[in-house]
Each structure stands twice: as structure tokens, then as C-alpha cells.
Scaffold this motif. Structure first.
Motif, PDB file in Angstrom:
ATOM      1  N   PRO A 127       0.810  -1.291   0.205  1.00 26.92           N
ATOM      2  CA  PRO A 127       0.009   0.144   0.055  1.00 26.92           C
ATOM      3  C   PRO A 127       0.726   1.523  -0.086  1.00 26.92           C
ATOM      4  CG  PRO A 127      -0.991  -1.738   1.470  1.00 26.92           C
ATOM      5  CD  PRO A 127       0.298  -2.344   1.252  1.00 26.92           C
ATOM      6  N   GLU A 128       1.890   1.208   0.587  1.00 27.81           N
ATOM      7  CA  GLU A 128       2.934   2.481   0.722  1.00 27.81           C
ATOM      8  C   GLU A 128       3.348   2.714  -0.611  1.00 27.81           C
ATOM      9  OE1 GLU A 128       4.966  -0.966   2.855  1.00 27.81           O
ATOM     10  OE2 GLU A 128       3.028  -0.153   2.932  1.00 27.81           O
ATOM     11  N   ASP A 129       3.414   1.608  -1.425  1.00 27.06           N
ATOM     12  CA  ASP A 129       4.016   1.894  -2.984  1.00 27.06           C
ATOM     13  C   ASP A 129       2.916   2.722  -3.965  1.00 27.06           C
ATOM     14  OD1 ASP A 129       6.510   0.833  -2.288  1.00 27.06           O
ATOM     15  OD2 ASP A 129       5.618  -1.153  -2.523  1.00 27.06           O
ATOM     16  N   VAL A 130       1.729   2.877  -3.337  1.00 26.75           N
ATOM     17  CA  VAL A 130       0.593   3.260  -4.242  1.00 26.75           C
ATOM     18  C   VAL A 130       0.577   4.785  -3.964  1.00 26.75           C
ATOM     19  CG1 VAL A 130      -1.783   3.083  -5.082  1.00 26.75           C
ATOM     20  CG2 VAL A 130      -0.396   1.172  -4.638  1.00 26.75           C
ATOM     21  N   ILE A 131       0.717   5.735  -4.961  1.00 25.07           N
ATOM     22  CA  ILE A 131       0.625   7.199  -4.599  1.00 25.07           C
ATOM     23  C   ILE A 131      -0.529   7.650  -5.686  1.00 25.07           C
ATOM     24  CG2 ILE A 131       1.597   9.407  -4.712  1.00 25.07           C
ATOM     25  CD1 ILE A 131       4.294   7.924  -4.431  1.00 25.07           C
ATOM     26  N   VAL A 132      -1.749   8.282  -4.890  1.00 29.76           N
ATOM     27  CA  VAL A 132      -2.807   8.887  -5.652  1.00 29.76           C
ATOM     28  C   VAL A 132      -2.508  10.175  -5.741  1.00 29.76           C
ATOM     29  CG1 VAL A 132      -5.042   9.194  -5.599  1.00 29.76           C
ATOM     30  CG2 VAL A 132      -4.189   6.998  -5.049  1.00 29.76           C
ATOM     31  N   PHE A 133      -2.521  10.936  -6.888  1.00 31.42           N
ATOM     32  CA  PHE A 133      -2.116  12.361  -7.155  1.00 31.42           C
ATOM     33  C   PHE A 133      -3.413  13.086  -7.207  1.00 31.42           C
ATOM     34  CE2 PHE A 133       1.719  10.571  -8.705  1.00 31.42           C
ATOM     35  CZ  PHE A 133       2.617  11.513  -7.973  1.00 31.42           C
ATOM     36  N   SER A 134      -4.522  12.414  -7.556  1.00 28.02           N
ATOM     37  CA  SER A 134      -5.968  13.189  -7.627  1.00 28.02           C
ATOM     38  C   SER A 134      -6.905  12.030  -7.127  1.00 28.02           C
ATOM     39  CB  SER A 134      -6.062  13.557  -8.944  1.00 28.02           C
ATOM     40  OG  SER A 134      -6.326  12.963  -9.879  1.00 28.02           O
ATOM     41  N   GLN A 135      -8.172  12.517  -6.638  1.00 25.75           N
ATOM     42  CA  GLN A 135      -8.911  11.180  -6.055  1.00 25.75           C
ATOM     43  C   GLN A 135     -10.105  11.255  -6.923  1.00 25.75           C
ATOM     44  OE1 GLN A 135      -9.800  11.455  -2.088  1.00 25.75           O
ATOM     45  NE2 GLN A 135      -7.668  11.094  -1.240  1.00 25.75           N
ATOM     46  N   PHE A 136     -10.886  10.361  -6.975  1.00 25.81           N
ATOM     47  CA  PHE A 136     -11.950  10.264  -7.808  1.00 25.81           C
ATOM     48  C   PHE A 136     -12.930  10.241  -6.980  1.00 25.81           C
ATOM     49  CE2 PHE A 136      -8.844   7.812 -10.437  1.00 25.81           C
ATOM     50  CZ  PHE A 136      -9.147   8.468 -11.648  1.00 25.81           C
TER      51      PHE A 136
END
Length: 55
Positions: A45-54
Motif C-alpha cells: 500500500p505504501e508503494d501506491v501514490i494517488v495524485f488526484s482522487q475520484f
């Protein structure tokens, strides 16, 4: 609700670009998405980066 699931387990390391679209009775909304796969043995999970949320 997501009706189109992207399976990343078969993708090679690299950067992928695609457009996520949602169609309702009123209109269609699209958002560009960039996905970067890094070489490793496990995606945490710490490898996943979300720049904008849906929403």
C-alpha cells in the motif's frame, strides 16, 4: 462503483497512460490517469501514490 477493473499483475515495469471515463444519464466525464509500475516482488500500500482522487 467501478465496473472496469485494471489488472496490473501482467504489466511490465514502465509508465502507462489511459483515460478513465464515467458516463451517466446526463453526461460523460473523463480524467487522464498515469500508472507507473516499478519492478519488485510485491506491491505494498505504501508503494501506491494517488495524485488526484475520484469522487
Amino acid at each position: 462503483m467501478v465496473t472496469t477493473v485494471i489488472t496490473i499483475s501482467n504489466l511490465s515495469a514502465g509508465t502507462y497512460n489511459y483515460t478513465y471515463s464515467v458516463t451517466t444519464d446526463c453526461n460523460t466525464d473523463s480524467e487522464p490517469v498515469q500508472l507507473t509500475i516499478i519492478q519488485g516482488t510485491e506491491i505494498l500500500p505504501e508503494d501506491v501514490i494517488v495524485f488526484s482522487q475520484f469522487v
